[in-house]
Design a protein around this motif. Structure first.
Motif, PDB file in Angstrom:
ATOM      1  N   PHE A 147     -19.459 107.947  40.752  1.00 14.39           N
ATOM      2  CA  PHE A 147     -20.613 107.138  40.363  1.00 14.39           C
ATOM      3  C   PHE A 147     -20.266 105.658  40.286  1.00 14.39           C
ATOM      4  O   PHE A 147     -20.979 104.805  40.813  1.00 14.39           O
ATOM      5  N   ASP A 148     -19.144 105.358  39.627  1.00  7.59           N
ATOM      6  CA  ASP A 148     -18.748 103.953  39.478  1.00  7.59           C
ATOM      7  C   ASP A 148     -18.466 103.287  40.813  1.00  7.59           C
ATOM      8  O   ASP A 148     -18.893 102.158  41.057  1.00  7.59           O
ATOM      9  N   VAL A 149     -17.726 104.004  41.659  1.00  8.51           N
ATOM     10  CA  VAL A 149     -17.362 103.392  42.935  1.00  8.51           C
ATOM     11  C   VAL A 149     -18.606 103.186  43.811  1.00  8.51           C
ATOM     12  O   VAL A 149     -18.745 102.160  44.476  1.00  8.51           O
ATOM     13  N   PHE A 150     -19.523 104.139  43.752  1.00 11.11           N
ATOM     14  CA  PHE A 150     -20.727 103.997  44.572  1.00 11.11           C
ATOM     15  C   PHE A 150     -21.661 102.924  44.022  1.00 11.11           C
ATOM     16  O   PHE A 150     -22.284 102.185  44.773  1.00 11.11           O
ATOM     17  N   SER A 151     -21.760 102.850  42.691  1.00 10.40           N
ATOM     18  CA  SER A 151     -22.733 101.909  42.148  1.00 10.40           C
ATOM     19  C   SER A 151     -22.184 100.495  42.110  1.00 10.40           C
ATOM     20  O   SER A 151     -22.939  99.541  42.228  1.00 10.40           O
ATOM     21  N   SER A 152     -20.863 100.356  41.948  1.00  6.29           N
ATOM     22  CA  SER A 152     -20.331  98.987  41.997  1.00  6.29           C
ATOM     23  C   SER A 152     -18.966  98.957  42.660  1.00  6.29           C
ATOM     24  O   SER A 152     -17.939  98.831  42.001  1.00  6.29           O
ATOM     25  N   PRO A 153     -18.960  99.108  43.983  1.00  5.30           N
ATOM     26  CA  PRO A 153     -17.688  99.031  44.707  1.00  5.30           C
ATOM     27  C   PRO A 153     -17.107  97.628  44.583  1.00  5.30           C
ATOM     28  O   PRO A 153     -17.850  96.646  44.642  1.00  5.30           O
ATOM     29  N   LYS A 154     -15.786  97.541  44.390  1.00  2.00           N
ATOM     30  CA  LYS A 154     -15.170  96.239  44.180  1.00  2.00           C
ATOM     31  C   LYS A 154     -14.578  95.661  45.462  1.00  2.00           C
ATOM     32  O   LYS A 154     -14.718  94.490  45.749  1.00  2.00           O
ATOM     33  N   THR A 155     -13.894  96.486  46.227  1.00  2.00           N
ATOM     34  CA  THR A 155     -13.251  95.957  47.432  1.00  2.00           C
ATOM     35  C   THR A 155     -14.204  96.033  48.620  1.00  2.00           C
ATOM     36  O   THR A 155     -15.157  96.812  48.624  1.00  2.00           O
ATOM     37  N   GLN A 156     -13.904  95.218  49.634  1.00  2.00           N
ATOM     38  CA  GLN A 156     -14.767  95.190  50.812  1.00  2.00           C
ATOM     39  C   GLN A 156     -14.763  96.549  51.521  1.00  2.00           C
ATOM     40  O   GLN A 156     -15.798  97.020  51.979  1.00  2.00           O
ATOM     41  N   THR A 157     -13.581  97.182  51.585  1.00  2.00           N
ATOM     42  CA  THR A 157     -13.487  98.475  52.248  1.00  2.00           C
ATOM     43  C   THR A 157     -14.381  99.497  51.548  1.00  2.00           C
ATOM     44  O   THR A 157     -15.120 100.255  52.185  1.00  2.00           O
ATOM     45  N   ALA A 158     -14.307  99.495  50.218  1.00  2.00           N
ATOM     46  CA  ALA A 158     -15.140 100.434  49.463  1.00  2.00           C
ATOM     47  C   ALA A 158     -16.605 100.130  49.705  1.00  2.00           C
ATOM     48  O   ALA A 158     -17.420 101.034  49.896  1.00  2.00           O
ATOM     49  N   LYS A 159     -16.945  98.851  49.737  1.00  7.72           N
ATOM     50  CA  LYS A 159     -18.339  98.463  49.991  1.00  7.72           C
ATOM     51  C   LYS A 159     -18.785  98.971  51.349  1.00  7.72           C
ATOM     52  O   LYS A 159     -19.895  99.489  51.507  1.00  7.72           O
ATOM     53  N   ASN A 160     -17.890  98.829  52.337  1.00  8.92           N
ATOM     54  CA  ASN A 160     -18.235  99.309  53.676  1.00  8.92           C
ATOM     55  C   ASN A 160     -18.475 100.807  53.690  1.00  8.92           C
ATOM     56  O   ASN A 160     -19.418 101.289  54.316  1.00  8.92           O
ATOM     57  N   PHE A 161     -17.610 101.522  52.987  1.00  8.46           N
ATOM     58  CA  PHE A 161     -17.782 102.972  52.945  1.00  8.46           C
ATOM     59  C   PHE A 161     -19.087 103.345  52.252  1.00  8.46           C
ATOM     60  O   PHE A 161     -19.810 104.223  52.711  1.00  8.46           O
ATOM     61  N   VAL A 162     -19.355 102.671  51.150  1.00  5.67           N
ATOM     62  CA  VAL A 162     -20.581 102.982  50.408  1.00  5.67           C
ATOM     63  C   VAL A 162     -21.801 102.709  51.291  1.00  5.67           C
ATOM     64  O   VAL A 162     -22.744 103.493  51.334  1.00  5.67           O
ATOM     65  N   SER A 163     -21.735 101.619  52.031  1.00  2.00           N
ATOM     66  CA  SER A 163     -22.904 101.262  52.828  1.00  2.00           C
ATOM     67  C   SER A 163     -23.128 102.232  53.984  1.00  2.00           C
ATOM     68  O   SER A 163     -24.205 102.278  54.564  1.00  2.00           O
ATOM     69  N   THR A 164     -22.087 103.046  54.327  1.00  2.00           N
ATOM     70  CA  THR A 164     -22.315 104.027  55.392  1.00  2.00           C
ATOM     71  C   THR A 164     -23.248 105.134  54.934  1.00  2.00           C
ATOM     72  O   THR A 164     -23.896 105.774  55.746  1.00  2.00           O
ATOM     73  N   VAL A 165     -23.299 105.375  53.631  1.00  3.14           N
ATOM     74  CA  VAL A 165     -24.207 106.427  53.166  1.00  3.14           C
ATOM     75  C   VAL A 165     -25.370 105.880  52.361  1.00  3.14           C
ATOM     76  O   VAL A 165     -26.357 106.561  52.149  1.00  3.14           O
ATOM     77  N   MET A 166     -25.239 104.649  51.858  1.00  2.60           N
ATOM     78  CA  MET A 166     -26.348 104.087  51.087  1.00  2.60           C
ATOM     79  C   MET A 166     -26.666 102.723  51.623  1.00  2.60           C
ATOM     80  O   MET A 166     -25.958 101.760  51.380  1.00  2.60           O
ATOM     81  N   ILE A 190     -17.673 112.690  50.068  1.00  2.00           N
ATOM     82  CA  ILE A 190     -17.349 112.236  48.712  1.00  2.00           C
ATOM     83  C   ILE A 190     -18.602 112.311  47.842  1.00  2.00           C
ATOM     84  O   ILE A 190     -18.575 112.818  46.733  1.00  2.00           O
ATOM     85  N   ARG A 191     -19.706 111.798  48.391  1.00  2.00           N
ATOM     86  CA  ARG A 191     -20.941 111.747  47.614  1.00  2.00           C
ATOM     87  C   ARG A 191     -21.394 113.154  47.238  1.00  2.00           C
ATOM     88  O   ARG A 191     -21.836 113.402  46.137  1.00  2.00           O
ATOM     89  N   GLU A 192     -21.229 114.080  48.198  1.00  2.00           N
ATOM     90  CA  GLU A 192     -21.794 115.394  47.968  1.00  2.00           C
ATOM     91  C   GLU A 192     -21.052 116.222  46.922  1.00  2.00           C
ATOM     92  O   GLU A 192     -21.686 116.916  46.137  1.00  2.00           O
ATOM     93  N   ILE A 193     -19.715 116.176  46.919  1.00  2.00           N
ATOM     94  CA  ILE A 193     -19.054 117.090  45.980  1.00  2.00           C
ATOM     95  C   ILE A 193     -17.996 116.491  45.057  1.00  2.00           C
ATOM     96  O   ILE A 193     -17.597 117.152  44.109  1.00  2.00           O
ATOM     97  N   CYS A 194     -17.525 115.270  45.321  1.00  2.00           N
ATOM     98  CA  CYS A 194     -16.375 114.815  44.534  1.00  2.00           C
ATOM     99  C   CYS A 194     -16.768 114.323  43.142  1.00  2.00           C
ATOM    100  O   CYS A 194     -17.864 113.825  42.925  1.00  2.00           O
ATOM    101  N   ASP A 195     -15.835 114.493  42.202  1.00  2.00           N
ATOM    102  CA  ASP A 195     -16.012 113.923  40.867  1.00  2.00           C
ATOM    103  C   ASP A 195     -15.422 112.522  40.848  1.00  2.00           C
ATOM    104  O   ASP A 195     -15.988 111.597  40.286  1.00  2.00           O
ATOM    105  N   LYS A 196     -14.243 112.414  41.465  1.00  2.00           N
ATOM    106  CA  LYS A 196     -13.565 111.125  41.489  1.00  2.00           C
ATOM    107  C   LYS A 196     -13.192 110.780  42.913  1.00  2.00           C
ATOM    108  O   LYS A 196     -13.053 111.662  43.760  1.00  2.00           O
ATOM    109  N   VAL A 197     -13.004 109.509  43.133  1.00  2.00           N
ATOM    110  CA  VAL A 197     -12.659 109.073  44.489  1.00  2.00           C
ATOM    111  C   VAL A 197     -11.615 107.965  44.422  1.00  2.00           C
ATOM    112  O   VAL A 197     -11.589 107.175  43.478  1.00  2.00           O
TER     113      VAL A 197
END
Lengths: 216, 343
Positions: free
Chosen positions: B226-245, B204-211
């Protein structure tokens, strides 16, 4: 030894005739049935519970009758089709009823081994059901189908020996009438040896062909 | 354009109903690279298969380029499928056919003239960089090469939509990256809409525009990458973001903070977008009478915009630090004091 070499050669020709004709007709019958058994099953290309269950049942019935019984039970049908119940041509009819359903099952097995992902790709491309069968399912299974037909052919060689006993002629006939009923051990050995050579040859041929198709 | 309206899919399995999709509403615009991420069993596979009706939705609508698919005849759907290419996790190539025949397959099915097929296939093979493999068989190729062939095949009929079903999940990281670059090139050169489903946030980080994040058959979060990575709202999204950042405090820092409870002033500065380009720390050090100790940092790039955070310790008087905070806030950069165990 009570038989001469001419008799043996004639018997070999009869066996080859019986096996090749019954193989031809049972393949014509069995391959489409095998394909239907695969594509009409649940979740497949042309899912159809009725066709699948009917075919499945009929094939099981034929597969459960021992060949020696099928041979006798088929006599009226044979008379109807060939006009006689004795002779090489007459032996072909029960052989087809024996090998046709057998080939259907073998074909079914081969086709089920094809990676479902490939068929999914075919569907994603917008292939028609006929295209999925002819351009994806059969080519992918070809090598395994050749091996399946090899097994069926060898089965037919064995069955043709039994058919010989009821007047079909062939190597099996020779073995029973001379080797068994007249205690001619040498004829028995020779006929068995010939059968072994035929089976070995067929299996090797099938293996080589399948390998060539798979190219590895 | 792809649009899902209240899409539901229910499976019957052993007398039990399994709700794979629970009312999906999603819109994917033309020319976008749209990623759907979720754990296995979240419903993402069902979702992508509804776009070309490999799976029929139980209810709801799937609209592809203005056509509502479930209302079309089987024949019409077949035509539409030629406008939708699909790439699979396990490539799904025909092992009995050469690379050339594999790529040519969609064109053969469409009964195009041989000459035309040959021209198009060679063009495609060149595009994916495997023109020398035309006469090879798939089992002579590496995973990455197989996927390139899968992509060439999917592009054969010049579709306007490309579906990628975990297209890189069976590949090693380096090959994944090269396949993703190829997808990006396809998107740019042909303006093809790409829908990717994956469980790898790096894709997702490498090529997607939206997620969109899918869980339990529902879209629980959606937005620009960008929005989802910089401010994930749900716990699942946070978990996913933390796998790469990795924005968790390392244990050593946590320990340090605990040991000097209250004595140290430790802050987390979030850099988003333009602010990441500013020489903030050196500015602070010059303007104010403090020393700055960088404890931990993580800066990455999202959609060409830098993004990340720094954990810093300010050494100075309380008064001076207050001034620093006011100054940083004025610049619209987020700064928060870090308390032990907080992350």
């Amino acid at each position: 030894m009570l038989v001469n070499s001419e008799q043996i050669i004639e018997a070999i020709i009869e066996t080859i005739q019986m096996v090749s004709f019954s193989l031809l007709f049972s393949a014509i019958l069995g391959i489409p049935l095998g394909i239907l058994l695969v594509v009409t099953r649940k979740g497949h290309l042309l899912e159809n519970v009725v066709i699948f269950n009917v075919l499945n049942g009929i094939i099981n019935i034929f597969r459960s009758v021992p060949f020696i019984i099928l041979l006798v039970a088929m006599i009226p049908v044979t008379r109807f089709i060939v006009g006689s119940s004795i002779g090489t041509a007459a032996a072909v009819v029960p052989l087809v009823f024996y090998a046709g359903p057998y080939i259907a099952r073998l074909v079914e097995n081969s086709l089920l081994e094809v990676d479902p992902g490939v068929l999914e790709a075919a569907e994603a491309m917008g292939a028609t059901p006929w295209q999925v069968i002819s351009k994806f399912l059969l080519p992918e299974a070809l090598s395994s189908l050749v091996l399946a037909l090899t097994i069926a052919t060898i089965g037919l060689v064995g069955a043709s020996a039994m058919a010989g006993a009821v007047g079909g002629g062939g190597i099996g006939d020779l073995a029973i009438t001379y080797g068994y009923q007249r205690f001619d051990t040498i004829t028995m050995f020779i006929t068995v040896a010939i059968l072994i050579v035929i089976v070995q040859g067929l299996q090797s041929l099938g293996n080589i062909l399948a390998k060539k198709i798979r190219r590895r | 354009m792809i649009e899902f309206q209240n899409l539901k899919k229910v499976y019957e399995s052993g007398g039990q109903q399994v709700h794979a999709l629970n009312g999906i509403d999603l819109k994917i615009n033309k020319g976008e690279i749209f990623g759907v991420i979720g754990f296995s069993g979240a419903g993402k596979s069902s979702l992508i298969r509804c776009v070309n009706l490999l799976e029929r939705p139980t209810s709801g609508k799937v609209i592809v380029d203005g056509h509502e698919l479930t209302s079309l005849s089987v024949k019409e759907v077949r035509e539409i499928k030629k406008n939708i290419g699909m790439v699979f996790q396990h490539f799904n190539l025909l092992n009995s056919k050469t690379v050339f025949a594999n790529v040519a397959m969609p064109l053969t099915l469409a009964k195009l003239p041989k000459e035309q097929i040959k021209k198009r296939v060679l063009e495609l093979l060149e595009f994916v960089g495997l023109e020398d493999k035309a006469d090879n068989y798939p089992d002579q190729l590496s995973g990455g090469q197989k996927q390139r062939i899968g992509i060439a095949r999917a592009l054969a009929t010049q579709p306007s939509i490309l579906l990628c079903d975990e297209a890189t999940s069976a590949l090693d990281p380096q090959t994944t990256s090269s396949i993703l670059q190829l997808l990006k090139k396809i998107n740019k050169e042909y303006n093809i809409t790409i829908l990717i489903i994956t469980h790898e946030m790096s894709v997702i980080r490498e090529i997607c525009d939206k997620v969109a994040v899918i869980e339990g058959g529902e879209i629980i979060e959606e937005g620009s990458v960008f929005d989802v990575f910089s401010s994930p709202k749900t716990q699942t999204a946070k978990n996913f973001v933390s796998t790469v950042m990795n924005d968790q405090l390392p244990d050593s820092i946590n320990e340090l903070i605990q040991k000097h409870k209250g004595k140290q002033k430790i802050f987390r500065i979030n850099f988003v977008g333009n602010s990441a380009g500013q020489p903030l720390l050196s500015e602070l050090a010059k303007k104010f009478d403090i020393d700055i100790n960088v404890l931990f940092g993580n800066i990455t790039e999202l959609q060409g915009t830098p993004f990340g955070n720094l954990i810093v310790e300010f050494q100075g008087t309380d008064e001076e630090i207050k001034k620093v905070l006011a100054y940083v806030n004025e610049k619209n950069i987020s700064i928060k004091e870090v308390i032990a165990h907080a992350s």
